[in-house]
Design a protein around this motif. Structure first.
Motif, PDB file in Angstrom:
ATOM      1  N   LEU A  49       0.827  -1.207   0.000  1.00  0.00           N
ATOM      2  CA  LEU A  49       0.000   0.000   0.000  1.00  0.00           C
ATOM      3  C   LEU A  49       0.862   1.257   0.000  1.00  0.00           C
ATOM      4  O   LEU A  49       0.581   2.205  -0.729  1.00  0.00           O
ATOM      5  CB  LEU A  49      -0.949   0.000   1.201  1.00  0.00           C
ATOM      6  N   GLN A 102      -3.272   4.416  -8.068  1.00  0.00           N
ATOM      7  CA  GLN A 102      -4.502   4.890  -7.440  1.00  0.00           C
ATOM      8  C   GLN A 102      -5.506   3.755  -7.265  1.00  0.00           C
ATOM      9  O   GLN A 102      -6.083   3.586  -6.193  1.00  0.00           O
ATOM     10  CB  GLN A 102      -5.112   6.024  -8.274  1.00  0.00           C
ATOM     11  N   ALA A 104      -6.480   2.139  -3.656  1.00  0.00           N
ATOM     12  CA  ALA A 104      -7.884   2.213  -3.257  1.00  0.00           C
ATOM     13  C   ALA A 104      -8.432   0.826  -2.950  1.00  0.00           C
ATOM     14  O   ALA A 104      -9.158   0.633  -1.970  1.00  0.00           O
ATOM     15  CB  ALA A 104      -8.702   2.873  -4.365  1.00  0.00           C
ATOM     16  N   MET A 145      -7.071  -0.321   0.424  1.00  0.00           N
ATOM     17  CA  MET A 145      -7.700   0.419   1.516  1.00  0.00           C
ATOM     18  C   MET A 145      -9.145  -0.037   1.719  1.00  0.00           C
ATOM     19  O   MET A 145      -9.627  -0.106   2.843  1.00  0.00           O
ATOM     20  CB  MET A 145      -7.631   1.917   1.259  1.00  0.00           C
ATOM     21  N   GLU A 146      -9.818  -0.349   0.630  1.00  0.00           N
ATOM     22  CA  GLU A 146     -11.182  -0.869   0.732  1.00  0.00           C
ATOM     23  C   GLU A 146     -11.215  -2.212   1.450  1.00  0.00           C
ATOM     24  O   GLU A 146     -12.195  -2.554   2.093  1.00  0.00           O
ATOM     25  CB  GLU A 146     -11.765  -1.035  -0.676  1.00  0.00           C
ATOM     26  N   CYS A 185      -5.172  -0.126   6.203  1.00  0.00           N
ATOM     27  CA  CYS A 185      -5.399   1.308   6.410  1.00  0.00           C
ATOM     28  C   CYS A 185      -4.221   2.077   6.988  1.00  0.00           C
ATOM     29  O   CYS A 185      -4.334   3.278   7.218  1.00  0.00           O
ATOM     30  CB  CYS A 185      -6.618   1.500   7.306  1.00  0.00           C
ATOM     31  N   CYS A 195     -10.231   5.748   6.362  1.00  0.00           N
ATOM     32  CA  CYS A 195      -9.706   4.829   5.350  1.00  0.00           C
ATOM     33  C   CYS A 195     -10.673   4.750   4.160  1.00  0.00           C
ATOM     34  O   CYS A 195     -10.249   4.786   3.011  1.00  0.00           O
ATOM     35  CB  CYS A 195      -9.496   3.449   5.975  1.00  0.00           C
ATOM     36  N   ALA A 196     -11.969   4.677   4.446  1.00  0.00           N
ATOM     37  CA  ALA A 196     -12.970   4.628   3.376  1.00  0.00           C
ATOM     38  C   ALA A 196     -12.959   5.922   2.572  1.00  0.00           C
ATOM     39  O   ALA A 196     -13.054   5.901   1.335  1.00  0.00           O
ATOM     40  CB  ALA A 196     -14.349   4.374   3.964  1.00  0.00           C
ATOM     41  N   SER A 225      -9.963   5.915   0.344  1.00  0.00           N
ATOM     42  CA  SER A 225     -10.193   4.982  -0.757  1.00  0.00           C
ATOM     43  C   SER A 225     -11.058   5.626  -1.840  1.00  0.00           C
ATOM     44  O   SER A 225     -10.746   5.551  -3.027  1.00  0.00           O
ATOM     45  CB  SER A 225     -10.851   3.708  -0.227  1.00  0.00           C
ATOM     46  N   TRP A 277     -10.236   6.340  -5.760  1.00  0.00           N
ATOM     47  CA  TRP A 277     -11.082   5.858  -6.852  1.00  0.00           C
ATOM     48  C   TRP A 277     -11.494   7.021  -7.757  1.00  0.00           C
ATOM     49  O   TRP A 277     -11.480   6.912  -8.976  1.00  0.00           O
ATOM     50  CB  TRP A 277     -12.329   5.151  -6.327  1.00  0.00           C
TER      51      TRP A 277
END
Length: 142
Positions: free
Chosen positions: A45, A60, A64, A67-68, A72, A80-81, A84, A88
């Motif tokens: 990551l 990217q 993402a 992280m999804e 994190c 984190c969301a 992400s 995206w």
């Protein structure tokens, strides 16, 4: 049939390579992939994020994705969301088709509402398989 000479097209393509090709970016992506395959997701990551910040849509999308999936780097789940989704959206702005699909799903399904509901393109399957779990939650939202 041969390709006809076209200096304008050749110049445009070579200019793209000069502006977008980066040895640092490609090394980061290579390191990130090797770390991912080895199962070291945090190192992966970090390298994908470094490539993403240079404008790499591959970096990217992969950052993402990780992280999804919950990698994190110390962020709480909400931050984190959000990170992400930011990645995206950045990849979608660069024309990445997978990112465009994800961002479209975020807008269609109202992503970032919390973890009560399953998300993703096949989320409806959860409602069919486990109606006793999700039906009451659906009616709470209305």
């Amino acid at each position: 049939e041969t390709v006809k000479r076209d200096c304008t097209k050749a110049k445009a393509l070579f200019q793209w390579v000069v502006e977008n090709a980066s040895p640092t970016r490609s090394k980061r992506l290579k390191r990130a992939y090797k770390a991912y395959v080895a199962g070291n997701l945090e190192v992966s990551l970090r390298n994908y994020l470094a490539a993403a910040e240079t404008g790499s849509s591959v970096g990217q999308v992969n950052a993402a994705f990780l992280m999804e999936r919950g990698v994190c780097l110390g962020l709480d789940s909400a931050d984190c969301a959000k990170a992400s989704v930011r990645l995206w959206k950045a990849a979608a702005a660069r024309g990445n088709s997978e990112a465009c699909l994800r961002v479209g799903d975020f807008y269609y399904y109202g992503r970032l509402r919390g973890n009560k509901f399953p998300v993703g393109p096949f989320r409806w399957i959860q409602y069919v398989l486990y109606p006793e779990k999700y039906a009451p939650l659906l009616f709470e939202e209305w």
